[in-house]
Design a protein around this motif. Structure first.
Motif: not given
Length: 648
Positions: A314-337
């Motif tokens: 019953l849960a719509n995981k696409t918009v309701q589900g929140v997860y630690p993004p893991g290594s998919t977040f590394k591009m953001i850290t790299a751009l910040a630096a």
């Protein structure tokens, strides 16, 4: 004794005065009564005529036809279909239980429907019709009509009901309607009269609920003559209502169906966005459910089966589900630096497999370490230590601000239920939320998408589309309303150094197209369609020092709910981005193994507008891909045959 003349005259005078007085009183009363009658009959005639008319004539609302919902190519997703139903008027039936008993001998009646109908009877006036059975066959209607003399108060009727022909494929997007409940009414300060019509349907969840007012339309009205008890005697005239607006979504039904099938039996979700327009062309959550079950009230058994499933259909995981993004977040850290000028593309960081920060050891996923690592290699091999070092240099506030610029920690305005905001934490957030200072270790965790950092699959797809285009792409779900095109979400150019974006994109290209890249096994080899991506693995448990010393337990050897989440984000083609995708497989283990193949397949399906040729896949995968395509096609045909048989 004879009265004298004087006494008689005096008596006559007294009687005359009394007669005059009484006559005057009578005349005054009659005059007042006449004036009052004139006031009522002449001066107030219109007012009393109106009151009399209201006592004799009632205005009854006519439910409007609900607006229909289509996909981007005109395929119907939610429609109004004629349905046959049986109603009962309690005051005409007399002995209601006896009539229902006789009716049950002619056609099967659901005990839950009967109980629900009796509850409505207790709450409604006895002259209002109550639905006993809905969506029955023409044969059942015929049986009732033939036996009408033995079924007082029973009437076969034709009405409209909501039908979702795509069933599970759009359950989480479109949602479903259901009868107005007391709870629904309690949430409104001034409910519209139409909502009090027995069994009137409104959107409960999803798109149906979010655009309820537009889809509902405006009620019509009819004037009916009623008797003293309120029973309808005849209809005098009618004014039809205004149908609800027809809505066209940006989603491609064929691609959505494929994506839902490709997720299979996993507890997973996938989002695909058109980079040029921001159109959400696929947004699938698995497992799913049949929304048609909810339209007239789902059975207790069916509902329990859905709520007790650990995969949470019953849960719509696409918009309701929140997860630690893991290594998919590394591009953001790299751009910040990079934007702060704190690193160069050729600078390296030594990765021995861990980093000591404030007396605590933070580990890289590769126990032996990656050695000297530059930015491109850090993305390709997903080295954690490289980003620990970057995070300490740039700080959490800059990382958080960059995350929000790319759509993380921001609630996107889509008409879907419970769209999550996610979290891009900073110092102020932790102080306000927990009353604690931000620690360096918190920054180190956040740099690789762990700790407090949370994102939904939709947000990760938006992030990827912005990385691919350099524009502030906004997701769009509604393509048109009654044929009027809605604003797109292409977005304006972001104030990000183009060279820095190219550097990050090159690293994502290496992930999918160089041999040591974590996504190399799920690459696209078709010329002009190569994919750039990034894998991610999100921990859901703490790994103790003792476990590390003895050897970290493999995901495959853990109970399902303790395994890591698997993530993958990607866009294609690399040289001219058309689509961006994000896939999350709950407790799927490694992102490159569980999520990357799904993202690759969905992107190819979108790029080719259908089943891609086997030549787009690496040679070693083609036999497996062919078997997979044949299986999915068989499932599609089976589902379509099921749809046809149900509609027939």
């Amino acid at each position: 004794m004879k009265r004298n003349t004087k006494d008689v005259e005096a008596s006559h005078r007294k009687m005359s005065r009394r007669a005059l007085f009484l006559g005057g009183l009578q005349l005054a009363f009659a005059g007042g009564l006449a004036m009052r009658m004139r006031h009522l009959q002449v001066d107030q005639a219109d007012q009393f005529r109106l009151l009399a008319e209201e006592n004799r004539i009632n205005i009854r609302l006519i439910p409007p036809a609900r607006g229909q919902i289509y996909d981007r190519n005109g395929m119907i997703l939610a429609q109004n279909s004629q349905s046959y139903r049986i109603t009962i008027v309690p005051e005409d039936a007399g002995d209601v239980d006896a009539v229902i008993e006789r009716l049950s001998r002619l056609l099967p009646l659901d005990p839950e429907d009967i109980e629900r109908a009796k509850t409505e009877m207790r709450r409604s006036p006895p002259f209002l019709p109550i639905t006993l059975a809905d969506q029955i066959s023409w044969d059942d209607i015929s049986k009732v009509a033939v036996n009408a003399p033995a079924l007082p108060g029973i009437t076969p009727e034709v009405g409209l009901t909501r039908v979702y022909p795509q069933r599970e494929d759009f359950a989480h997007v479109v949602g479903y309607v259901g009868p107005v409940s007391d709870y629904d009414l309690s949430k409104l300060t001034d409910p519209e009269p139409i909502l009090r019509i027995p069994r009137f349907q409104i959107g409960k969840v999803g798109f149906e609920a979010k655009v309820e007012t537009s889809l509902r339309g405006k009620a019509g009205a009819k004037r009916v003559e009623v008797n003293a008890t309120g029973r309808v005697m005849r209809e005098l005239d009618r004014r039809e209502g205004e149908a609800g607006a027809d809505m066209q979504l940006t989603i491609d039904a064929e691609l959505q169906s494929y994506t839902q099938a490709r997720l299979g039996s996993e507890s997973a979700s996938a989002v695909l966005i058109d980079c040029e327009s921001g159109d959400v062309q696929a947004i699938a959550s698995a497992p799913s459910f049949d929304p048609n079950l909810f339209v007239r009230g789902i059975s207790v058994a069916d509902y329990r089966m859905l709520t007790e499933d650990k995969y949470r259909p019953l849960a719509n995981k696409t918009v309701q589900g929140v997860y630690p993004p893991g290594s998919t977040f590394k591009m953001i850290t790299a751009l910040a630096a990079l934007e702060e000028g704190l690193i160069g593309t050729e600078e390296t960081v030594w990765c021995p497999g861990h980093m000591e920060v404030s007396g605590r050891r933070f580990h890289c996923w590769k126990r032996a370490g990656h050695g000297h690592v530059d930015l491109n290699t850090s993305l390709k091999s997903s080295c954690d230590v490289y980003y620990y070092d970057l995070a300490i240099k740039v700080g959490i506030d800059k990382i958080s601000a960059m995350a929000k610029r790319f759509g993380l920690g921001v609630r996107h305005d889509l008409p879907m239920s419970a769209v999550a905001k996610g979290l891009a934490p900073n110092r102020a957030w932790k102080s306000e939320t927990y009353g604690q200072d931000w620690l360096v270790g918190d920054t180190v965790n956040a740099s690789i998408g762990q700790g407090y950092m949370l994102a939904s699959p939709l947000q990760l797809a938006v992030m990827t589309a912005r990385l691919a285009t350099g524009r502030s792409v906004e997701p769009r779900l509604v393509k048109s309303i009654d044929g009027v095109e809605q604003p797109g979400g292409a977005g304006e150019a972001m104030d990000i150094n183009p060279n820095n974006l190219r550097t990050v994109r090159k690293g994502m290209y290496s992930v999918s197209n160089e041999r040591r890249g974590t996504g190399y096994g799920s690459r696209i080899i078709a010329e002009g369609m190569r994919m750039a991506g990034k894998s991610g693995t999100s921990q859901v448990r703490n790994i103790t020092a003792a476990e590390r010393a003895a050897g970290v337990i493999r995901n495959e050897d853990l109970p399902w709910e303790r395994r890591d989440h698997a993530l993958f984000v990607a866009y294609a083609p690399y040289d001219k981005p058309k689509y961006a995708a994000a896939v999350v497989v709950e407790h799927g283990g490694g992102g490159s193994k569980a999520a990357a193949p799904i993202a690759r397949d969905v992107l190819l399906q979108a790029l080719y507008g259908g089943t891609p040729p086997l030549e787009a896949y690496p040679t070693k995968d083609r036999s497996r891909i062919q078997a997979q395509q044949e299986r999915l096609e068989r499932e599609r045909l089976k589902r379509d045959r099921g749809d046809d048989s149900e509609q027939a």
